[in-house]
Design a protein around this motif. Structure first.
Motif, PDB file in Angstrom:
ATOM      1  N   ARG A   1       0.855  -1.186   0.000  1.00  0.00           N
ATOM      2  CA  ARG A   1       0.000   0.000   0.000  1.00  0.00           C
ATOM      3  C   ARG A   1       0.886   1.229   0.000  1.00  0.00           C
ATOM      4  NH1 ARG A   1      -3.881   0.477   4.686  1.00  0.00           N
ATOM      5  NH2 ARG A   1      -1.889   0.196   5.756  1.00  0.00           N
TER       6      ARG A   1
ATOM      7  N   SER B   1      -6.759   8.341   0.673  1.00  0.00           N
ATOM      8  CA  SER B   1      -7.062   6.910   0.628  1.00  0.00           C
ATOM      9  C   SER B   1      -5.839   6.165   0.083  1.00  0.00           C
ATOM     10  CB  SER B   1      -8.288   6.657  -0.250  1.00  0.00           C
ATOM     11  OG  SER B   1      -7.978   6.864  -1.610  1.00  0.00           O
TER      12      SER B   1
ATOM     13  N   HIS C   1      -3.088   0.741  -3.638  1.00  0.00           N
ATOM     14  CA  HIS C   1      -2.550  -0.604  -3.404  1.00  0.00           C
ATOM     15  C   HIS C   1      -1.817  -1.113  -4.644  1.00  0.00           C
ATOM     16  CE1 HIS C   1      -5.425  -1.807   0.063  1.00  0.00           C
ATOM     17  NE2 HIS C   1      -5.804  -0.594  -0.293  1.00  0.00           N
TER      18      HIS C   1
ATOM     19  N   ASN D   1      -7.984   2.837  -3.623  1.00  0.00           N
ATOM     20  CA  ASN D   1      -9.020   2.208  -2.813  1.00  0.00           C
ATOM     21  C   ASN D   1      -9.974   3.232  -2.190  1.00  0.00           C
ATOM     22  OD1 ASN D   1     -10.559   0.652  -1.157  1.00  0.00           O
ATOM     23  ND2 ASN D   1      -8.851  -0.211   0.011  1.00  0.00           N
TER      24      ASN D   1
ATOM     25  N   SER E   1     -12.973   2.387  -1.284  1.00  0.00           N
ATOM     26  CA  SER E   1     -13.935   1.661  -0.437  1.00  0.00           C
ATOM     27  C   SER E   1     -13.728   1.973   1.042  1.00  0.00           C
ATOM     28  CB  SER E   1     -13.806   0.152  -0.667  1.00  0.00           C
ATOM     29  OG  SER E   1     -12.659  -0.376  -0.019  1.00  0.00           O
TER      30      SER E   1
ATOM     31  N   ILE F   1     -10.277  -7.874  -0.653  1.00  0.00           N
ATOM     32  CA  ILE F   1     -11.419  -6.958  -0.636  1.00  0.00           C
ATOM     33  C   ILE F   1     -12.545  -7.475  -1.532  1.00  0.00           C
ATOM     34  CG2 ILE F   1     -12.182  -4.622  -1.237  1.00  0.00           C
ATOM     35  CD1 ILE F   1      -9.222  -3.749  -0.778  1.00  0.00           C
TER      36      ILE F   1
ATOM     37  N   LEU G   1     -10.826   1.463  -7.443  1.00  0.00           N
ATOM     38  CA  LEU G   1     -11.716   0.573  -6.697  1.00  0.00           C
ATOM     39  C   LEU G   1     -12.772   1.472  -6.057  1.00  0.00           C
ATOM     40  CD1 LEU G   1     -11.503  -2.639  -5.590  1.00  0.00           C
ATOM     41  CD2 LEU G   1     -11.536  -1.337  -3.465  1.00  0.00           C
TER      42      LEU G   1
ATOM     43  N   HIS H   1     -16.847  -1.100  -1.941  1.00  0.00           N
ATOM     44  CA  HIS H   1     -16.930  -2.503  -1.529  1.00  0.00           C
ATOM     45  C   HIS H   1     -18.329  -3.049  -1.764  1.00  0.00           C
ATOM     46  CE1 HIS H   1     -19.146  -1.490   2.074  1.00  0.00           C
ATOM     47  NE2 HIS H   1     -18.175  -0.717   2.517  1.00  0.00           N
TER      48      HIS H   1
ATOM     49  N   TRP I   1      -3.869  -4.432   4.548  1.00  0.00           N
ATOM     50  CA  TRP I   1      -4.605  -3.351   5.228  1.00  0.00           C
ATOM     51  C   TRP I   1      -3.835  -2.723   6.396  1.00  0.00           C
ATOM     52  CZ3 TRP I   1      -5.273  -8.422   6.422  1.00  0.00           C
ATOM     53  CH2 TRP I   1      -5.298  -8.779   7.772  1.00  0.00           C
TER      54      TRP I   1
END
Lengths: 450, 450
Positions: free
Chosen positions: A5, A80, A83, A102, A104, A378, A411, A414, B77
């Motif tokens: 990340r 955010s 990744h 990401n 989400s 995810i 993304l 979710h 994460w």
């Protein structure tokens, strides 16, 4: 192994949104009044939108400062993470690098709060007490409920009745943030009453819900309307994702060859790619891929012309790719991609061949979603999974050619509120739907005659 | 305003778990064999657990290295953010600082993957093909399904039948990660068959589901069992949260006066506070507050004695605070806190007055949950909301006294799979349940006679 990340330090969070309007290859055709067909002005929009948002809608400033209070609220989850999808790459055995931004991680679980927060803020600053909006599947209604709760505003959500009944958890999420959610059509507006008088058993539609929300705002001095996609100011707010991603890719020592996002009204894709557009304009070899469902292939099959934003024909006419405002897409699970038109800004770029578009069937999309969940962990939303499918296809092309491309996708959310879609897929009952080819010739005649 | 989220740089992620065992104020009483009542050894546990986990269960090493593959998976994460709850502080008008460690950002939405990942890894390394476990509400089953999918292992989840029927979304989440989920009691095990022969309409219980999962593991060479709380190695893995939080508080220039977490089996709370324990031992003035539901007040009302870990009486006897293994708590929404016992490590500290415990009623807990959602944005799980309620109460005490304390709690998970609980609260139908006071005198007689 390089980092999984890439986290942007707080001090590096963008403090201005990027406005693509001054960089466009040609002037954006103006929205037209739905009845007079004349270009609309701020005075037409003032009963519905905060003045600051109307200004942003037509601004030619390349950068628009993000207010401090909005930045503070963004900081609840922003910047955010970006990744690197090492595990997905490995599963595909591709020489390509795959990144995803990401979104989400927001409290509402999608990119939508990026515009819900500033929309609530600007309205609050102008003395508005309540925002009214419509929601179908519930992503946008959730985000605006969150946005209003962050600024102590009231929020009224007209939720399409069939969704209200089938998706109680989305409704409860909105109510948990303090919103009032009503099954549309309601008895509270003339639009709703009229529909119910004619069709007492109406299960509603997004078009009806828009009419109710707009009427609510127009008939109450303390209330404004709020829209979650398509419009220029909405897309503007979403550029925070692309601006962050650009910095994060730099931190990783990379620059993308391909940027990918799913397209419903176009806000998440546009927000992701627009900040890279000046580079492309300056000659950089970067490709933008918009991903649609075959059931609603606006960019891939639609025509570029003036059409209404809603199905009822109340909104201004916008020049965009459209399947016709009367088109009712098949009930695919990616409800957020079932929109007949697209953001006029995005469409202008597509018309100028600056954007590629692809369309996928939902079974293939869910194959991709499951592979993603089982490698990267995810569980993606059905809408988002369209972008994942395209990223996987790009990576597989690289495997074939040996090209070590850098692929990045957004993304957007979710799938925790989409478990019935996963049930449908896992039980083997998922049905695919394509846009009826013979309808293409009918699109033109379904449009308003300008 | 100071920073909202404190992000630990990737290079600062802890690379070893903290083992509290060498630091305990007295020796941990050994687990006893359920029938012979003799201390159990590794050979008793070998059919059920990977050898590396059995070693961790009794290790006296203060630090245990986290394997590289586990660190790589954590990085999907982790490090997780530490938030400063500025908006909640403002709403409470407190001079206290409130921080929360956000474990809801994991793919499964809770802290549980912190142990599911290493458990899957160690089993994989020892050639185990499949893990079997039980789940009630589904948090743990989800986490282990994720963990197994990350290492290409099979996963069998025995889900209490009533939850299987009432919580299809949780089941679908597990299946999306590739797990096989069965409604327990099943016809697949002798334990299940026996129950069904006697009670064909049985809706199951966690006790029955444990029996099935244990039997499955014990009767299949390629299969081991996995537990999501209580045991020492589980708590050990959870210390990653406290270790990270300690560094993050340092980055913020703070040290906590009070650390708070909810307690079901005790793993999230223990993992959060244990890394701060050496400081307390060295004289630092820091308070640890364990939060329970009044419906299942293990630490606040239970007695400290040997009892079974399950309701059926198959597991080793552990010395812990217990309400008696036959106690069936009222069906509160915080299903993860409905456990009659607690982690023996945690109980030993409580017995030595090193931990405070409080119990709350669920209506008060949901008041706190809603205030949190409407200020900080995140919709918390019902279990987590117990910790939030306690943090709010501590902050209100500071408001009264004027003390500028630093309060930190563990946000163990989000509530996206608990919307029926929010519905129950929002509709005004939530019922409170207390532990029946007259049952306290009966606890002792319900325990096995050692």
């Amino acid at each position: 192994m390089s980092q999984t990340r890439i986290i942007l330090p707080d001090r590096e969070m963008p403090t201005a949104w990027y406005n693509i309007q001054p960089d466009l290859p040609e002037q954006l055709p103006p929205p037209l009044h739905p009845r007079t067909h004349q270009p609309i002005g701020p005075e037409d929009l003032a009963p519905l939108f905060a003045m600051e948002l109307i200004k942003q809608e037509v601004s030619q400033e390349p950068w628009i400062d993000i207010p401090e209070e909005v930045l503070d609220t963004y900081r609840l989850w922003r910047p955010s993470p970006l990744h690197r999808a090492h595990r997905l790459e490995k599963a595909l055995d591709t020489p390509a690098k795959i990144y995803f931004k990401n979104e989400s991680v927001s409290p509402a679980g999608s990119h939508k709060p990026n515009t819900a927060i500033p929309q609530a803020y600007y309205n609050k600053m102008e003395g508005v007490k309540r925002l009214a909006t419509e929601t179908g599947a519930g992503q946008w209604g959730s985000a605006l409920s969150l946005g209003c709760s962050m600024f102590g505003m009231e929020c009224t959500v007209y939720m399409v009745k069939v969704s209200f009944q089938q998706k109680p958890y989305r409704r409860l999420l909105m109510e948990s943030w303090g919103a009032d959610v009503f099954a549309s059509p309601t008895e509270m507006t003339n639009s709703g009453k009229k529909i119910l008088a004619e069709h007492p058993d109406s299960t509603g539609s997004l078009g009806i819900a828009i009419s109710e929300a707009v009427e609510d705002a127009a008939t109450h001095d303390d209330t404004r309307y709020s829209l979650g996609s398509v419009l220029n100011h909405v897309v503007l707010h979403q550029t925070i994702t692309g601006l962050e991603a650009k910095k994060q890719l730099e931190m990783a020592g990379d620059y993308p060859d391909v940027l990918i996002g799913c397209v419903g009204g176009g806000s998440n894709f546009s927000g992701f790619i627009f900040p890279f557009f000046p580079d492309k304009k300056a000659g950089k070899d970067i490709r933008f891929v918009a991903v649609e469902p075959t059931a609603c292939p606006t960019l891939t099959k639609g025509i570029y012309d003036y059409d209404f934003g809603d199905t009822v024909g109340l909104t201004p006419l916008m020049k965009m790719h459209t399947l016709g405002h009367n088109y009712v897409p098949a009930p695919i699970h990616a409800g957020g991609l079932r929109y007949h038109g697209d953001s006029p800004l995005l469409c202008l770029l597509h018309k100028n061949n600056l954007i590629d578009a692809v369309a996928y069937r939902q079974k293939d999309v869910f194959d991709a979603a499951l592979l993603f969940a089982r490698t990267e962990g995810i569980l993606p939303a059905p809408e988002t999974s369209h972008a994942i499918k395209a990223a996987i296809d790009e990576a597989l092309k690289c495997k074939e050619s040996g090209a070590k491309k850098t692929i990045a996708f957004l993304l957007s959310g979710h799938g925790f509120f989409d478990m019935t879609a996963y049930e449908n897929y896992l039980s083997g009952n998922m049905i695919d739907s394509d846009f009826p080819e013979d309808m293409i010739k009918n699109i033109k005649s379904s449009l308003p005659q300008i």
